[in-house]
Design a protein around this motif. Structure first.
Motif, short mmCIF file in Angstrom:
data_model
loop_
_atom_site.label_atom_id
_atom_site.label_comp_id
_atom_site.label_asym_id
_atom_site.label_seq_id
_atom_site.Cartn_x
_atom_site.Cartn_y
_atom_site.Cartn_z
N GLU A 203 24.86 -22.18 -64.18
CA GLU A 203 25.51 -22.07 -63.06
C GLU A 203 24.99 -23.02 -61.92
N ARG A 204 23.65 -23.03 -61.67
CA ARG A 204 23.06 -23.99 -60.89
C ARG A 204 23.25 -25.54 -61.27
N TYR A 205 23.01 -25.65 -62.43
CA TYR A 205 23.05 -26.91 -62.74
C TYR A 205 24.59 -27.69 -62.65
N VAL A 206 25.52 -26.90 -62.99
CA VAL A 206 26.94 -27.23 -63.01
C VAL A 206 27.36 -27.37 -61.42
N LYS A 207 26.87 -26.41 -60.67
CA LYS A 207 27.02 -26.45 -59.24
C LYS A 207 26.34 -27.79 -58.58
N ASN A 208 25.34 -28.03 -58.88
CA ASN A 208 24.77 -29.56 -58.25
C ASN A 208 25.39 -30.57 -58.94
N LYS A 209 25.87 -30.58 -60.10
CA LYS A 209 26.35 -31.72 -60.47
C LYS A 209 27.84 -32.05 -59.81
N ILE A 210 28.45 -30.97 -59.81
CA ILE A 210 29.85 -30.88 -59.32
C ILE A 210 29.89 -31.44 -57.78
N ILE A 211 28.70 -30.53 -57.01
CA ILE A 211 28.81 -31.18 -55.60
C ILE A 211 28.03 -32.55 -55.34
N LEU A 298 33.15 -9.63 -43.47
CA LEU A 298 34.19 -10.63 -42.97
C LEU A 298 33.93 -11.60 -41.79
N LYS A 299 33.02 -10.73 -40.91
CA LYS A 299 32.49 -11.62 -39.59
C LYS A 299 31.61 -12.45 -39.77
N ASP A 300 30.98 -12.41 -41.00
CA ASP A 300 30.01 -13.64 -41.21
C ASP A 300 30.47 -14.76 -41.76
N LEU A 301 31.77 -15.00 -41.83
CA LEU A 301 32.14 -16.17 -42.72
C LEU A 301 32.54 -17.34 -41.84
N ASP A 302 31.92 -17.32 -40.69
CA ASP A 302 32.05 -18.54 -39.67
C ASP A 302 30.81 -19.31 -39.75
N VAL A 303 29.95 -19.62 -40.63
CA VAL A 303 28.57 -20.15 -40.41
C VAL A 303 28.61 -21.04 -41.35
N PHE A 304 29.77 -21.76 -42.11
CA PHE A 304 29.53 -22.90 -43.08
C PHE A 304 29.87 -24.10 -42.09
N THR A 305 30.11 -25.27 -43.17
CA THR A 305 30.07 -26.57 -42.69
C THR A 305 31.70 -26.98 -43.01
N PRO A 306 32.11 -27.96 -42.38
CA PRO A 306 33.52 -28.54 -42.97
C PRO A 306 33.09 -29.38 -43.92
N PRO A 307 34.16 -29.50 -44.97
CA PRO A 307 33.93 -30.57 -45.98
C PRO A 307 33.87 -31.85 -45.38
N SER A 308 33.17 -32.70 -46.18
CA SER A 308 32.84 -34.22 -45.89
C SER A 308 33.60 -35.26 -46.65
N PHE A 309 33.92 -36.29 -45.99
CA PHE A 309 34.23 -37.38 -46.82
C PHE A 309 33.24 -38.44 -47.27
N ASP A 310 31.96 -38.33 -46.60
CA ASP A 310 30.82 -39.06 -46.82
C ASP A 310 29.95 -38.44 -48.16
N ASN A 311 30.34 -39.03 -49.29
CA ASN A 311 29.84 -38.42 -50.59
C ASN A 311 28.27 -38.72 -50.67
N ASP A 312 27.86 -39.77 -49.98
CA ASP A 312 26.58 -39.89 -49.99
C ASP A 312 25.57 -38.73 -49.24
N ASP A 313 26.30 -38.26 -48.01
CA ASP A 313 25.72 -37.38 -47.39
C ASP A 313 25.61 -36.09 -48.10
N VAL A 314 26.85 -35.93 -49.13
CA VAL A 314 26.97 -34.65 -49.67
C VAL A 314 25.90 -34.44 -50.96
N ALA A 315 25.70 -35.84 -51.37
CA ALA A 315 24.74 -35.96 -52.79
C ALA A 315 23.21 -35.90 -52.13
#
Length: 587
Positions: A203-211, A298-315
């Motif tokens: 799970e964590r290996y594939v998650k890291n690879k995909i992200i 359900l009220k705790d689902l507003d603490v995440f981040t927007p998606p990004s087009f900067d794949n270097d930052d994502v990686a």
């Protein structure tokens, strides 16, 4: 007749698992309380449990039913007891450090006879090359935080290399520094637990690879989702509440048993990616959805981040680490592309738990990835920890050199003694210089740096290296520097300080400004300071500025952790499992 509830992936009924786990925890001397329950949408439950006597020992469970969530939490409690994970970040004190064994009776100690070369008998050639590719790993970096016993040497525990069943001794410090909780599991049977541990690694290996590689995934067809009505009901409720859900096959073309579910929050433009794995497609899918809401309403689902087009930052590795900690890191917009990088596969690696174990091991073998396992049965419940170096370590191997959790080991004795205030100015000046020379981050919490549990509302609970610098500068008489670091401390910690501690720092900052003003006589302002901040606080601050004890509310201790009540509770809990290692609880 007692109800028996069987679910996919488990070898015993939930009721039997819960009864067994609860009984054995009572035998061990743990008093478990269910602190909070959440059921935000149909078929998604989560629970937080902890030991009443040592709240530091806690776990969370999730499942499609209340019983499944409780069994999950209790199983995780055994997983963390068995592997000593509850104590992985803490110093265990002199008594345990010098006892017959610190971690397990099967451990081996390797004497440090050469400051540059690792002792022979540690690791195998593959692991040596992986953890120390450039020959930079010195023995002092492998002394474990928990014992801090450099004279005794490097403690290593025996792992079985699964491809040939050879025993390999792996230093405890490597496990604690790099693998954290990944690959740990407990279960009703050996193969049930092993399947869960291996699934978590995938799970964590594939998650890291995909992200990190910004892989675009194929959506799970609606007809497939419809075939799992309980999962569909959970998803439908989330969508009714205004959270669009995207369900993806994350198997990378049927290679890995992994699912990805992403929640979108149009209200603030953010998203949250959840991953789950299991040889059975339905179980993996269900786990991914329950993971999405574990510990969240359900009220705790507003603490995440927007998606990004900067794949270097994502990686960035720091972003990948954030995903491991709380899944709040960035993901790429490319993950959602209409044309995926892989075709959808309705994969199936399932069978009996032994067959599932064999199926998962076949994937590792195909990848030529060595797998190492340590089994634990001393608590009467089978548990294991699985290591697949390069796939399952959460942190990179060079963290052993640059971010080792034993960095504060040499500081522990002097820092515990500091509040006694019986050293001379030269000692305090030397400590300040060493903090800078060693490049210790000002934001580092001192309790984490030296491996302690701090008592609630104590100075040590919030003390950071920057605040320590303010105190040490006061001790030396560097008032301008003390003022600078006092202001830094308020900027950093005012929101978490008690009213009393905030009052102290207001008084300290104003008093330092007063004493640094050569045109003002401090005694002219004592009366109003007493009214503003309180006589006792002013007395302590002015005494500190004049060369007295600057370590406000900080209780002195020693390497037996005397007086640190919360830490002593943690040690008492550890002794319970230490006893079971000598006198195992029967299955």
């Amino acid at each position: 007749m007692t109800t028996q509830t069987f679910i996919l992936g488990k070898d015993k009924a939930l009721e039997e698992s819960i009864t067994t786990f609860q009984h054995k925890l009572t035998q061990l001397g743990f008093d478990i309380e269910e602190v909070s329950w959440l059921n935000p949408v149909p078929n998604v439950w989560s629970v937080h449990i902890r030991d009443k006597n040592c709240p530091q020992c806690f776990t969370n469970g999730k499942g499609a039913t209340k019983k499944a969530a409780l069994a999950s939490a209790l199983g995780e409690f055994f997983e963390r007891l068995s592997t000593n994970y509850f104590w992985a970040d803490f110093y265990l004190g002199q008594q345990i450090a010098n006892s017959d064994f610190v971690h397990y009776p099967t451990e081996k100690w390797f004497k440090i006879e050469d400051e540059e070369q690792l002792p022979s008998g540690l690791l195998d050639p593959y692991l040596r090359n992986y953890f120390d590719p450039n020959g930079e790993l010195t023995p002092d970096l492998l002394v474990d935080l928990q014992s801090g016993n450099e004279e005794r040497g490097i403690v290593a525990v025996p792992y079985t290399r699964l491809n040939d069943n050879a025993t390999v001794y792996i230093p405890q410090s490597i496990i604690a520094n790099l693998f954290v909780s990944n690959g740990m599991s407990a279960g009703n049977t050996k193969f049930e637990a092993r399947v869960q541990g291996l699934s978590e690694v995938f799970e964590r290996y594939v998650k890291n690879k995909i992200i990190s590689e910004a892989i675009s995934l194929p959506e799970i067809p609606q007809s497939v989702i419809d075939s799992y009505p309980n999962i569909k009901a959970s998803i439908s409720k989330l969508e009714d509440e205004g959270f669009p859900i995207l369900c993806f096959d994350a198997s990378l073309g049927g290679e890995f048993p992994v699912i990805c579910v992403i929640l979108l929050n149009p209200q603030n433009g953010t998203c949250f990616a959840s991953f789950g794995a299991h040889p059975n497609f339905e179980v993996a899918f269900e786990r991914t959805v329950t993971e999405l809401l574990q510990g969240r309403s359900l009220k705790d689902l507003d603490v995440f981040t927007p998606p990004s087009f900067d794949n270097d930052d994502v990686a960035e590795h720091s972003n990948i680490e954030t995903h491991f900690i709380d899944s709040s890191g960035l993901i790429s917009w490319d993950l959602f592309k209409k044309d995926p990088d892989f075709d959808f596969v309705h994969w199936n690696f399932s069978g009996s738990t032994q067959q599932e174990f064999d199926n998962l091991m076949a994937i590792f073998n195909r990848l030529e990835q060595p797998v190492y396992i340590m089994d634990y049965e001393h608590l009467g419940v089978y548990a294991c920890r699985i290591l697949a170096p390069s796939m399952s370590n959460i942190y990179p191997a060079d963290d052993l050199i640059y971010a080792n959790n034993n960095m504060g080991m040499q500081w522990r004795e002097i820092l515990l003694d500091l509040p006694n205030f019986h050293h001379d100015k030269a000692t305090y000046q030397e400590l300040l210089e060493q903090l800078d020379e060693q490049g210790i981050d000002d934001f580092t919490r001192v309790r984490e740096f030296i491996g302690l549990v701090a008592d609630k509302n104590s100075a040590l609970q919030t003390l950071r290296v920057g605040e320590l610098k303010s105190m040490l500068n006061l001790a030396v008489g560097n008032l301008e520097e003390a003022l600078e670091w006092a202001n830094w401390t308020v900027d950093m910690n005012a929101s978490v300080f008690s009213d009393e501690r905030n009052n102290y720092y207001r008084c300290l900052i104003q008093s330092l400004e007063l004493f640094l003003d050569e045109e003002r006589d401090s005694e002219q302002y004592r009366a109003v300071f007493n009214k503003m901040y309180g006589t006792e606080t002013v007395e302590f601050v002015w005494n500190a500025i004049s060369g007295g004890n600057p370590f406000f509310q900080w209780q002195a201790s020693d390497e037996n952790l005397t007086g640190l009540n919360a830490h002593q509770k943690l040690l008492e809990a550890y002794l319970k499992v230490q006893n079971a290692k000598v006198n195992p609880i029967q299955n």
